[in-house]
Design a protein around this motif. Structure first.
Motif, PDB file in Angstrom:
ATOM      1  N   LEU A 153       0.860  -1.182   0.000  1.00 35.80           N
ATOM      2  CA  LEU A 153       0.000   0.000   0.000  1.00 35.80           C
ATOM      3  C   LEU A 153       0.898   1.235   0.000  1.00 35.80           C
ATOM      4  N   LEU A 154       0.594   2.170  -0.886  1.00 41.59           N
ATOM      5  CA  LEU A 154       1.419   3.365  -1.027  1.00 41.59           C
ATOM      6  C   LEU A 154       0.737   4.586  -0.425  1.00 41.59           C
ATOM      7  N   MET A 155       1.554   5.516   0.053  1.00 40.87           N
ATOM      8  CA  MET A 155       1.067   6.808   0.513  1.00 40.87           C
ATOM      9  C   MET A 155       2.007   7.864  -0.045  1.00 40.87           C
ATOM     10  N   GLY A 156       1.493   8.693  -0.947  1.00 37.86           N
ATOM     11  CA  GLY A 156       2.343   9.684  -1.587  1.00 37.86           C
ATOM     12  C   GLY A 156       3.474   9.061  -2.371  1.00 37.86           C
ATOM     13  N   GLY A 157       3.215   7.893  -2.965  1.00 40.73           N
ATOM     14  CA  GLY A 157       4.227   7.213  -3.756  1.00 40.73           C
ATOM     15  C   GLY A 157       5.220   6.406  -2.945  1.00 40.73           C
ATOM     16  N   GLU A 158       5.049   6.389  -1.633  1.00 40.13           N
ATOM     17  CA  GLU A 158       5.975   5.696  -0.728  1.00 40.13           C
ATOM     18  C   GLU A 158       5.271   4.504  -0.079  1.00 40.13           C
ATOM     19  N   VAL A 159       5.977   3.376  -0.010  1.00 40.08           N
ATOM     20  CA  VAL A 159       5.404   2.179   0.597  1.00 40.08           C
ATOM     21  C   VAL A 159       5.204   2.393   2.092  1.00 40.08           C
ATOM     22  N   ILE A 160       4.018   2.082   2.570  1.00 40.07           N
ATOM     23  CA  ILE A 160       3.753   2.140   4.007  1.00 40.07           C
ATOM     24  C   ILE A 160       4.442   0.946   4.662  1.00 40.07           C
ATOM     25  N   SER A 161       5.314   1.214   5.603  1.00 39.95           N
ATOM     26  CA  SER A 161       6.055   0.137   6.268  1.00 39.95           C
ATOM     27  C   SER A 161       6.279   0.456   7.735  1.00 39.95           C
ATOM     28  N   SER A 162       6.415  -0.585   8.540  1.00 37.66           N
ATOM     29  CA  SER A 162       6.689  -0.390   9.964  1.00 37.66           C
ATOM     30  C   SER A 162       8.033   0.302  10.175  1.00 37.66           C
ATOM     31  N   THR A 163       9.004   0.005   9.315  1.00 46.66           N
ATOM     32  CA  THR A 163      10.323   0.629   9.428  1.00 46.66           C
ATOM     33  C   THR A 163      10.221   2.138   9.260  1.00 46.66           C
ATOM     34  N   GLU A 164       9.462   2.587   8.257  1.00 41.98           N
ATOM     35  CA  GLU A 164       9.307   4.024   8.026  1.00 41.98           C
ATOM     36  C   GLU A 164       8.505   4.671   9.147  1.00 41.98           C
ATOM     37  N   ILE A 165       7.512   3.968   9.662  1.00 41.81           N
ATOM     38  CA  ILE A 165       6.717   4.514  10.767  1.00 41.81           C
ATOM     39  C   ILE A 165       7.589   4.695  12.005  1.00 41.81           C
ATOM     40  N   ARG A 166       8.446   3.730  12.288  1.00 42.03           N
ATOM     41  CA  ARG A 166       9.353   3.859  13.432  1.00 42.03           C
ATOM     42  C   ARG A 166      10.248   5.083  13.261  1.00 42.03           C
ATOM     43  N   ARG A 167      10.777   5.265  12.046  1.00 42.32           N
ATOM     44  CA  ARG A 167      11.630   6.427  11.796  1.00 42.32           C
ATOM     45  C   ARG A 167      10.865   7.723  12.066  1.00 42.32           C
TER      46      ARG A 167
END
Length: 309
Positions: A153-167
């Motif tokens: 699932l993408l948001m603004g062209g970026e994959v939604i991921s737990s790693t990105e959410i943690r960051r």
């Protein structure tokens, strides 16, 4: 939702099982889980989830453990809200040495009575993460399990991921983290006794100690909300170690709750972080700190009015 992890119970109806760690149950995870729920409903079976206990999964950093976005209790509650009927959530150590085919045969087919499975395209399973999503689909054909692989699932062209959410959480980008999660990041923790200094300033606060192993938000001040007896109250939360008052303690979430008066000590309350206001800093006097707290309160009031919270 029925947790069959520590029992020998095998679902009588066939199940459609969502597979993944689901640490955070973000919007991408929600898509996988709701796909399984809908497929199970269409087949007249049970919806199920297989996920390891988050704090048993090893990683290369952070003391060998994944930084948890939520507790397993909170994770399971989210899954139940999505319509999951059967949960199997063992320790990672119990299955990390299992061959991929044995996992499909012994866990999915025999233990969970699966007729269907749903996973993301980055799903791995079996010893050394040898099994990939395409292998699951291949083995599913052998064991009569219909496997559906869900695209990211993408948001603004970026994959939604737990790693990105943690960051995002660590760097104070809490609004972006919340958008990817599909709900507000926070904690459900017991209220502890503090120094009660805020009461003398007419800013009584609650203190909740953030446990080790949870992803740590950037130290600073947030617009927040606290759920009390089913009602949500706006608040201002400081996350950090109170540098001005020189308190040596584990990181705390200290929250001033607007329009609420009452004793909350010992109660387990849900805290949501909505918007990052400023980084934690040291003040040269308690008067300066008090003035800053009043300013943060005004900012929070504006934020909640503008967002109709």
């Amino acid at each position: 939702m029925t947790d069959i992890t520590n029992s020998g119970f095998i679902p009588e109806k066939r199940t459609v099982c969502a597979l993944g760690l689901f640490d955070g149950v973000h919007r991408g995870h929600q898509l996988i889980i709701t796909t399984a729920v809908k497929k199970a409903q269409s087949l007249g079976g049970h919806s199920a989830v297989f996920c390891f206990k988050t704090d048993t999964v090893t990683s290369k950093g952070h003391d060998g453990r994944i930084e948890m976005l939520m507790s397993d209790e909170e994770k399971h509650k989210k899954m139940a809200e999505l319509g999951v009927e059967v949960l199997f959530s063992p320790d990672f150590a119990e299955f990390k040495g299992m061959e991929p085919e044995d996992f499909v045969k012994k866990v999915l087919k025999e233990r969970l009575n699966c007729s269907g499975a749903v996973c993301g395209n980055d799903f791995t399973f079996g010893k050394g993460a040898q099994g990939k999503a395409v292998d699951l689909k291949r083995l599913g054909e052998k064991y009569d399990i219909d496997v559906e692989i869900v695209s990211p699932l993408l948001m603004g062209g970026e994959v939604i991921s737990s790693t990105e959410i943690r960051r995002c959480v660590r760097e104070g980008e809490i609004a972006k983290a919340n958008e990817m999660l599909g709900y507000h990041f926070g904690f459900c923790l017991e209220v502890e006794h503090g120094f009660q200094r805020g009461r003398t300033w007419d800013f009584p606060t609650i203190n909740q100690q953030i446990p080790k192993g949870r992803v740590m938000p950037k130290f600073g001040v947030y617009c927040s909300a606290v759920e009390i007896d089913g009602n949500k109250y706006a608040g201002v939360t400081n996350i950090g170690v109170k540098p001005t008052v020189h308190v040596e303690t584990a990181p705390l979430a200290e929250t001033f709750i607007m329009d609420y008066h009452g004793d909350l000590y010992g109660r387990k309350l849900k805290l949501e972080l909505h918007e990052f206001l400023r980084s934690e800093k040291m003040f040269d006097s308690f008067d300066s700190l008090r003035e800053e707290i009043a300013k943060n309160k005004e900012q929070a009031v504006r934020y909640f009015k503008e967002n109709k919270i």
